[in-house]
Design an enzyme around this catalytic site. Structure first.
Site, PDB file in Angstrom:
ATOM      1  N   GLY A 120      34.270  61.189  48.375  1.00  0.00           N
ATOM      2  CA  GLY A 120      35.248  61.701  48.996  1.00  0.00           C
ATOM      3  C   GLY A 120      35.906  62.652  48.001  1.00  0.00           C
ATOM      4  O   GLY A 120      36.236  62.245  46.966  1.00  0.00           O
ATOM      5  N   GLY A 186      36.967  36.876  29.489  1.00  0.00           N
ATOM      6  CA  GLY A 186      37.829  37.055  30.777  1.00  0.00           C
ATOM      7  C   GLY A 186      36.961  36.474  31.679  1.00  0.00           C
ATOM      8  O   GLY A 186      35.972  35.674  31.660  1.00  0.00           O
ATOM      9  N   GLU A 207      34.888  37.263  21.668  1.00  0.00           N
ATOM     10  CA  GLU A 207      36.123  37.792  22.202  1.00  0.00           C
ATOM     11  C   GLU A 207      36.949  38.129  20.929  1.00  0.00           C
ATOM     12  O   GLU A 207      37.190  37.534  19.990  1.00  0.00           O
ATOM     13  CB  GLU A 207      36.950  36.595  22.849  1.00  0.00           C
ATOM     14  CG  GLU A 207      38.340  36.898  23.264  1.00  0.00           C
ATOM     15  CD  GLU A 207      38.355  38.091  24.243  1.00  0.00           C
ATOM     16  OE1 GLU A 207      39.335  38.930  23.848  1.00  0.00           O
ATOM     17  OE2 GLU A 207      37.985  37.683  25.288  1.00  0.00           O
ATOM     18  N   GLY A 274      36.773  44.427  30.635  1.00  0.00           N
ATOM     19  CA  GLY A 274      37.577  45.045  31.431  1.00  0.00           C
ATOM     20  C   GLY A 274      37.214  46.237  32.297  1.00  0.00           C
ATOM     21  O   GLY A 274      35.905  46.299  32.383  1.00  0.00           O
ATOM     22  N   ARG A 275      37.986  46.814  33.016  1.00  0.00           N
ATOM     23  CA  ARG A 275      37.595  47.832  33.909  1.00  0.00           C
ATOM     24  C   ARG A 275      38.342  49.075  33.838  1.00  0.00           C
ATOM     25  O   ARG A 275      39.515  49.069  33.540  1.00  0.00           O
ATOM     26  CB  ARG A 275      37.367  47.237  35.531  1.00  0.00           C
ATOM     27  CG  ARG A 275      36.814  46.109  35.652  1.00  0.00           C
ATOM     28  CD  ARG A 275      36.772  45.628  37.054  1.00  0.00           C
ATOM     29  NE  ARG A 275      36.222  46.586  38.085  1.00  0.00           N
ATOM     30  CZ  ARG A 275      34.653  46.737  38.207  1.00  0.00           C
ATOM     31  NH1 ARG A 275      33.904  45.852  37.475  1.00  0.00           N
ATOM     32  NH2 ARG A 275      34.239  47.582  38.934  1.00  0.00           N
ATOM     33  N   ALA A 323      40.880  41.507  44.153  1.00  0.00           N
ATOM     34  CA  ALA A 323      40.469  41.837  45.376  1.00  0.00           C
ATOM     35  C   ALA A 323      41.698  41.623  46.456  1.00  0.00           C
ATOM     36  O   ALA A 323      42.053  42.509  47.478  1.00  0.00           O
ATOM     37  CB  ALA A 323      39.365  41.393  46.060  1.00  0.00           C
ATOM     38  N   HIS A 447      46.020  11.458  52.614  1.00  0.00           N
ATOM     39  CA  HIS A 447      45.538  10.532  51.424  1.00  0.00           C
ATOM     40  C   HIS A 447      43.948  10.202  52.009  1.00  0.00           C
ATOM     41  O   HIS A 447      44.096   9.753  53.269  1.00  0.00           O
ATOM     42  CB  HIS A 447      46.273   9.463  51.248  1.00  0.00           C
ATOM     43  CG  HIS A 447      45.648   8.549  50.215  1.00  0.00           C
ATOM     44  ND1 HIS A 447      45.431   8.649  48.835  1.00  0.00           N
ATOM     45  CD2 HIS A 447      45.170   7.181  50.446  1.00  0.00           C
ATOM     46  CE1 HIS A 447      44.892   7.457  48.183  1.00  0.00           C
ATOM     47  NE2 HIS A 447      44.675   6.689  49.432  1.00  0.00           N
TER      48      HIS A 447
END
Length: 468
Positions: A120, A186, A207, A274-275, A323, A447
């Site tokens: 798109g 992460g 890390e 990460g992104r 999400a 319980h």
């Protein structure tokens, strides 16, 4: 030329939910999405196709194998000769994905959302609307929602390919790696590292940050690290990667730790650092859509961009790349376009890491609350004192409540243990309505259940836990 009230670019959790809600509100709606899986169009974005859903399917399969091989004997169940069939496991994972992505296509049909497969691209303004190239077909829309999501961040020293993979590649290994390296401790790194560790891989996590899960509450991070190390995951913190080389048989990673240079050899290397926002091919420059210095689409509190009639939601606007956060933004924006009061409370969005034990939190940590100048009280209760957890054979972890010492308002909830992903919802609901630790403590819990630990933690905030 087809014309729509609302056109959504992107069919992931933000996009498909926004499209469905817009259609429910009476708008003529379309969605254009370019995601492919196995060479075919597949709605649902990263989450349903190569992220949240398949990773949880693999986590569940690997947990069952772990239970059979390491825990069943304690329950009086003797199992000999258990082995892993990776091909069958992947097939099951794919069937789960197929069912859910097919479900999105069904919901589009049910709600009369027209679907275009392909890229798109914003083309030009047209009166009070916009012309969008929807997979090669120009359409007009009064309102355009950009929900193009994000892509894995690539480490310059280790571009994806061959034995170096991101999350989707780590879900398609044809066999269990002997030695698996993970760069990034992460959510993705921990979950995928846990899958292959349980199936037999020797896993090393590298890390860059000096500590573990620094966004989580200190007590939770400390407990989780202890449990992961007991399982055999090896962690190195504060490392600097200087070289990554791969050949036909594997990957060599050279890094510095405590001023010492180390080279480690792995069969496979997962990079989860990460992104980054996915705006390639969107046409942002052509129409003047404003992006920030990191490439995220700039929006105001109502998800409006600098261009009238164009909005953006989900990972592409930054913030928590979750999400459920993206879905709520999709609902809120559709309702705002309809003139309703859409809203997302970012202060109580839950975070969950689906390892074993699971980790979940929402709101402020104890340290974060104090940094804001708040006087706090905390209550903590262990699963080791809970009958249901002992019956399950999983007494690891605890629940911790953080409340305002003066008003008793719940400020945060922090959990590590079995099934905490399902426990956090009730506390988030109480926090959403401005509830107190007393509200949580006075709520009757069945319980025996794991949820009693939540109640006891709230009681402990006033030093009146009943079972400890």
């Amino acid at each position: 030329m087809d014309s729509f009230d609302v056109l959504v670019i992107g069919g992931g959790p933000a996009g498909y939910v926004a499209a469905i809600r817009a259609a429910q509100l009476g708008f003529s709606t379309a969605c254009v999405d370019a995601f492919e899986r196995n060479g075919k169009a597949s709605l649902g974005g990263t989450c349903l196709n190569v992220g949240c859903i398949p990773s949880k399917a693999m986590l569940d399969s690997s947990e069952k194998f772990e239970m059979i091989t390491h825990e069943a004997a304690e329950h009086g169940i003797q199992v000999d000769g258990a082995r892993v069939d990776v091909s069958r496991m992947l097939s099951r994972k794919n069937s789960v994905v197929d069912k859910l992505t097919g479900g999105v296509a069904f919901l589009f049909k049910k709600n009369k959302v027209k679907s275009f497969f392909g890229l798109g691209r914003l083309v030009r303004q047209d009166g009070d609307g916009w012309i969008v190239d929807a997979a090669g077909t120009e359409v007009r829309a009064k309102h355009v929602i950009v929900a193009t999501g994000s892509n894995p961040r690539e480490l310059p020293l280790a571009p994806f390919g061959g034995h170096v993979v991101e999350n989707s590649g780590a879900l398609t290994f044809e066999s269990v790696p002997g030695k698996l390296g993970v760069i990034g401790a992460g959510v993705i790194g921990l979950e995928l590292g846990s899958v292959w560790r349980r199936l037999g891989a020797q896993v090393t996590v590298l890390e860059a940050l000096p500590g573990f899960l620094m966004a989580a509450d200190d007590a939770v991070a400390k407990e989780a690290l202890k449990q992961f190390q007991k399982q055999g995951l090896e962690f190195h913190f504060g490392v600097g990667i200087s070289k990554v080389e791969q050949d036909e048989t594997g990957v060599s990673v050279t890094y510095t730790e405590k001023e010492q240079e180390v080279t480690a050899r792995f069969d496979k290397l997962i990079v989860s650092i990460g992104r980054v926002p996915n705006t390639g091919g969107l046409g942002a420059d052509a129409v003047g859509l404003a992006l920030d210095e990191r490439g995220f689409v700039k929006v105001d509190a109502h998800y409006r961009t600098n261009l009238p009639g164009i909005y953006a939601i989900g990972d592409v606007i930054g913030g928590a790349m979750l999400a459920h956060k993206a879905e709520e933004e999709g609902v809120a924006l559709a309702e705002m376009i309809a003139g309703q009061a859409g809203h997302v409370n970012y202060d109580v969005i839950p975070w969950v890491i689906y390892t074993s034990p699971e980790i979940a939190w929402a709101g402020l940590t104890e340290k974060g609350a104090k940094e804001k100048g708040l006087q706090v009280k905390t209550g903590q209760f262990p699963f080791s004192a809970n009958g249901r957890a002992l019956g399950h054979g999983d007494p690891r972890g605890f629940v911790k409540v953080v409340a305002d010492a003066q008003t008793d308002k719940l400020l945060g909830i922090h959990m590590v243990g079995g099934g905490v992903s399902e426990l956090i919802g009730e506390v988030v609901a109480i926090m959403e309505f401005g509830g107190s630790s007393e509200d949580l403590a006075r709520t009757v819990h069945a319980h025996p259940t794991l949820s009693e630990v939540v109640k006891e933690a709230a009681l402990a905030a006033d030093k009146r836990a009943l079972h400890m």
